[in-house]
Design an enzyme around this catalytic site. Structure first.
Site, PDB file in Angstrom:
ATOM      1  N   SER A 144      59.279 -75.590 -71.531  1.00 21.86           N
ATOM      2  CA  SER A 144      58.918 -77.203 -71.053  1.00 21.86           C
ATOM      3  C   SER A 144      60.644 -78.423 -70.699  1.00 21.86           C
ATOM      4  O   SER A 144      60.779 -77.938 -70.671  1.00 21.86           O
ATOM      5  CB  SER A 144      59.198 -77.970 -72.768  1.00 21.86           C
ATOM      6  OG  SER A 144      59.468 -78.949 -71.753  1.00 21.86           O
ATOM      7  N   HIS A 151      55.698 -75.694 -68.067  1.00 26.87           N
ATOM      8  CA  HIS A 151      54.645 -77.209 -68.593  1.00 26.87           C
ATOM      9  C   HIS A 151      55.531 -78.505 -68.679  1.00 26.87           C
ATOM     10  O   HIS A 151      57.089 -78.986 -68.576  1.00 26.87           O
ATOM     11  CB  HIS A 151      55.399 -76.964 -70.817  1.00 26.87           C
ATOM     12  CG  HIS A 151      54.800 -77.877 -71.679  1.00 26.87           C
ATOM     13  ND1 HIS A 151      53.526 -78.067 -71.779  1.00 26.87           N
ATOM     14  CD2 HIS A 151      55.036 -78.954 -72.056  1.00 26.87           C
ATOM     15  CE1 HIS A 151      53.006 -79.151 -73.059  1.00 26.87           C
ATOM     16  NE2 HIS A 151      54.584 -79.536 -73.236  1.00 26.87           N
ATOM     17  N   ASP A 210      56.365 -82.614 -69.179  1.00 26.53           N
ATOM     18  CA  ASP A 210      55.524 -83.582 -70.306  1.00 26.53           C
ATOM     19  C   ASP A 210      56.073 -84.820 -69.265  1.00 26.53           C
ATOM     20  O   ASP A 210      57.123 -85.494 -68.278  1.00 26.53           O
ATOM     21  CB  ASP A 210      57.128 -84.405 -70.888  1.00 26.53           C
ATOM     22  CG  ASP A 210      56.347 -82.499 -72.215  1.00 26.53           C
ATOM     23  OD1 ASP A 210      54.835 -82.436 -72.859  1.00 26.53           O
ATOM     24  OD2 ASP A 210      57.319 -82.015 -72.421  1.00 26.53           O
ATOM     25  N   MET A 231      55.084 -89.428 -69.619  1.00 28.80           N
ATOM     26  CA  MET A 231      55.326 -89.754 -71.076  1.00 28.80           C
ATOM     27  C   MET A 231      55.567 -91.428 -70.751  1.00 28.80           C
ATOM     28  O   MET A 231      56.282 -91.522 -69.615  1.00 28.80           O
ATOM     29  CB  MET A 231      56.573 -89.375 -72.143  1.00 28.80           C
ATOM     30  CG  MET A 231      56.853 -88.222 -72.477  1.00 28.80           C
ATOM     31  SD  MET A 231      58.118 -88.045 -73.717  1.00 28.80           S
ATOM     32  CE  MET A 231      58.238 -86.500 -74.326  1.00 28.80           C
ATOM     33  N   HIS A 286      51.375 -82.431 -69.624  1.00 23.29           N
ATOM     34  CA  HIS A 286      50.600 -82.636 -70.693  1.00 23.29           C
ATOM     35  C   HIS A 286      50.933 -83.676 -70.876  1.00 23.29           C
ATOM     36  O   HIS A 286      51.987 -84.674 -70.722  1.00 23.29           O
ATOM     37  CB  HIS A 286      51.583 -82.699 -71.985  1.00 23.29           C
ATOM     38  CG  HIS A 286      51.853 -83.276 -72.964  1.00 23.29           C
ATOM     39  ND1 HIS A 286      52.758 -82.297 -74.663  1.00 23.29           N
ATOM     40  CD2 HIS A 286      50.051 -83.185 -73.865  1.00 23.29           C
ATOM     41  CE1 HIS A 286      52.032 -82.564 -75.641  1.00 23.29           C
ATOM     42  NE2 HIS A 286      51.277 -83.081 -74.995  1.00 23.29           N
ATOM     43  N   MET A 312      50.791 -87.795 -72.239  1.00 22.71           N
ATOM     44  CA  MET A 312      51.102 -88.239 -73.735  1.00 22.71           C
ATOM     45  C   MET A 312      51.201 -89.687 -72.980  1.00 22.71           C
ATOM     46  O   MET A 312      51.598 -90.343 -73.237  1.00 22.71           O
ATOM     47  CB  MET A 312      52.603 -88.084 -74.202  1.00 22.71           C
ATOM     48  CG  MET A 312      53.114 -86.553 -74.970  1.00 22.71           C
ATOM     49  SD  MET A 312      54.059 -85.986 -75.713  1.00 22.71           S
ATOM     50  CE  MET A 312      54.848 -85.621 -74.337  1.00 22.71           C
ATOM     51  N   MET A 337      50.673 -79.893 -81.406  1.00 19.83           N
ATOM     52  CA  MET A 337      51.916 -80.232 -81.389  1.00 19.83           C
ATOM     53  C   MET A 337      52.544 -79.329 -83.056  1.00 19.83           C
ATOM     54  O   MET A 337      52.340 -80.271 -83.956  1.00 19.83           O
ATOM     55  CB  MET A 337      52.239 -81.922 -81.211  1.00 19.83           C
ATOM     56  CG  MET A 337      51.758 -82.214 -79.993  1.00 19.83           C
ATOM     57  SD  MET A 337      53.114 -82.084 -78.532  1.00 19.83           S
ATOM     58  CE  MET A 337      54.194 -82.039 -79.630  1.00 19.83           C
ATOM     59  N   GLY A 349      57.039 -87.032 -78.391  1.00 19.58           N
ATOM     60  CA  GLY A 349      58.455 -88.025 -77.483  1.00 19.58           C
ATOM     61  C   GLY A 349      59.869 -87.434 -77.147  1.00 19.58           C
ATOM     62  O   GLY A 349      60.357 -87.548 -76.074  1.00 19.58           O
ATOM     63  N   PHE A 350      60.632 -86.605 -78.396  1.00 20.61           N
ATOM     64  CA  PHE A 350      61.729 -86.485 -78.111  1.00 20.61           C
ATOM     65  C   PHE A 350      61.686 -84.933 -77.968  1.00 20.61           C
ATOM     66  O   PHE A 350      61.318 -84.591 -79.245  1.00 20.61           O
ATOM     67  CB  PHE A 350      63.046 -86.916 -78.707  1.00 20.61           C
ATOM     68  CG  PHE A 350      62.862 -88.874 -78.604  1.00 20.61           C
ATOM     69  CD1 PHE A 350      63.650 -88.951 -77.522  1.00 20.61           C
ATOM     70  CD2 PHE A 350      61.848 -89.288 -79.211  1.00 20.61           C
ATOM     71  CE1 PHE A 350      63.413 -90.388 -77.080  1.00 20.61           C
ATOM     72  CE2 PHE A 350      61.728 -90.015 -78.906  1.00 20.61           C
ATOM     73  CZ  PHE A 350      62.517 -90.714 -77.753  1.00 20.61           C
ATOM     74  N   GLY A 403      64.625 -81.149 -79.803  1.00 15.65           N
ATOM     75  CA  GLY A 403      65.254 -81.505 -80.633  1.00 15.65           C
ATOM     76  C   GLY A 403      64.584 -81.222 -81.946  1.00 15.65           C
ATOM     77  O   GLY A 403      65.566 -81.593 -83.278  1.00 15.65           O
ATOM     78  N   ASP A 455      53.968 -76.294 -79.088  1.00 15.99           N
ATOM     79  CA  ASP A 455      54.665 -77.375 -78.748  1.00 15.99           C
ATOM     80  C   ASP A 455      55.433 -77.934 -79.590  1.00 15.99           C
ATOM     81  O   ASP A 455      55.055 -78.935 -79.955  1.00 15.99           O
ATOM     82  CB  ASP A 455      54.279 -78.185 -77.191  1.00 15.99           C
ATOM     83  CG  ASP A 455      55.050 -78.997 -77.209  1.00 15.99           C
ATOM     84  OD1 ASP A 455      56.115 -78.834 -76.651  1.00 15.99           O
ATOM     85  OD2 ASP A 455      54.455 -80.015 -76.447  1.00 15.99           O
ATOM     86  N   GLY A 456      56.776 -77.515 -79.577  1.00 15.56           N
ATOM     87  CA  GLY A 456      58.433 -78.351 -80.143  1.00 15.56           C
ATOM     88  C   GLY A 456      58.699 -77.376 -81.486  1.00 15.56           C
ATOM     89  O   GLY A 456      58.322 -76.648 -82.393  1.00 15.56           O
ATOM     90  N   GLY A 470      61.927 -75.003 -74.993  1.00 16.62           N
ATOM     91  CA  GLY A 470      63.090 -76.029 -74.532  1.00 16.62           C
ATOM     92  C   GLY A 470      64.294 -75.635 -75.321  1.00 16.62           C
ATOM     93  O   GLY A 470      64.516 -74.531 -74.823  1.00 16.62           O
TER      94      GLY A 470
END
Length: 225
Positions: free
Chosen positions: A7, A32, A34, A36, A65, A67, A136, A141-142, A144, A174-175, A196
């Site tokens: 990511s 990947h 992202d 946003m 991706h 978003m 997801m 959005g963030f 960590g 993802d996540g 990530g």
């Protein structure tokens, strides 16, 4: 073997070219990216101009991706920038089937992304225009964030849904995908892992070593499962 995709929102933005080159050399399967808009999710990230520039440094597939609200209004920008795969959120558009079909019509793989609380029933009438589903496992959005525990059951149900359909569809997670979550998500049907800060972007470990270690770890889990 599960496909591994870093990511890039977790990469060093001040040295993004070098990060992409090193990740490519390390043998990742896809990138990947992202996107946003600060509206659909409370953050802002890369846009088509940055993606177009990064396209110069690798031939690996770009998985974009989106978003963003109303992704159908912006899909062409990302296709022209060099995307190979584009996922859009069920929650972000009133015309999901049309949007997915338009991505496929341009020769790309079309993906559907689902937030943690979005039911699988929303996929029922778009499976025929879907190449992959991005589940997801955190709220988007963030980086960590903690893995949402019920997503393993959702993943298992998604895998069953696809198995019982007439379609071949990849499942991407993802996540917070790391050593503590990889065994179960693979066991439950995921075959595309977005990586990530949980296991890849660690300053003290070179990318080449990290990717090799992750692949070896996955191989060992397959034997055990």
């Amino acid at each position: 073997m599960a496909l591994l995709g870093p990511s890039l929102m977790c990469a060093d933005m001040g040295n993004l070219k070098e990060e992409v080159l090193r990740l490519d050399e390390a043998g990742v399967d896809f990138f990947h990216l992202d996107v946003m808009d600060g509206s659909f999710v409370p953050n802002f990230t890369m846009g088509p101009d940055l993606i177009r520039k990064l396209r110069e440094y690798t031939d690996k597939p770009f998985d974009v991706h989106l978003m963003i609200q109303n992704p159908e209004d912006h899909v062409s920008l990302f296709i022209d920038a060099g995307a190979n795969m584009i996922s859009v959120h069920v929650e972000s558009t009133k015309h999901l089937q049309r949007c997915l079909q338009s991505i496929r019509d341009r020769g790309l793989k079309a993906g559907v992304a689902l937030n943690p609380s979005t039911p699988l029933a929303t996929l029922e009438y778009v499976l025929d225009v879907t190449d992959y589903i991005t589940l997801m496992t955190v709220n988007p959005g963030f980086a960590g964030q903690k893995f949402v525990p019920l997503m393993n059951q959702k993943l298992k149900n998604l895998h069953s849904l696809i198995e019982n359909s007439d379609y071949t569809i990849d499942i991407q997670v993802d996540g917070n995908i790391g050593y503590h979550t990889i065994p179960e998500v693979i066991n439950n049907g995921a075959n595309m892992l977005v990586l990530g800060t949980s296991c890849l972007f660690k300053n003290e470990v070179p990318f080449q070593e990290s990717i090799k270690t992750i692949r070896n770890f996955i191989d060992r889990q397959k034997i055990q499962i």
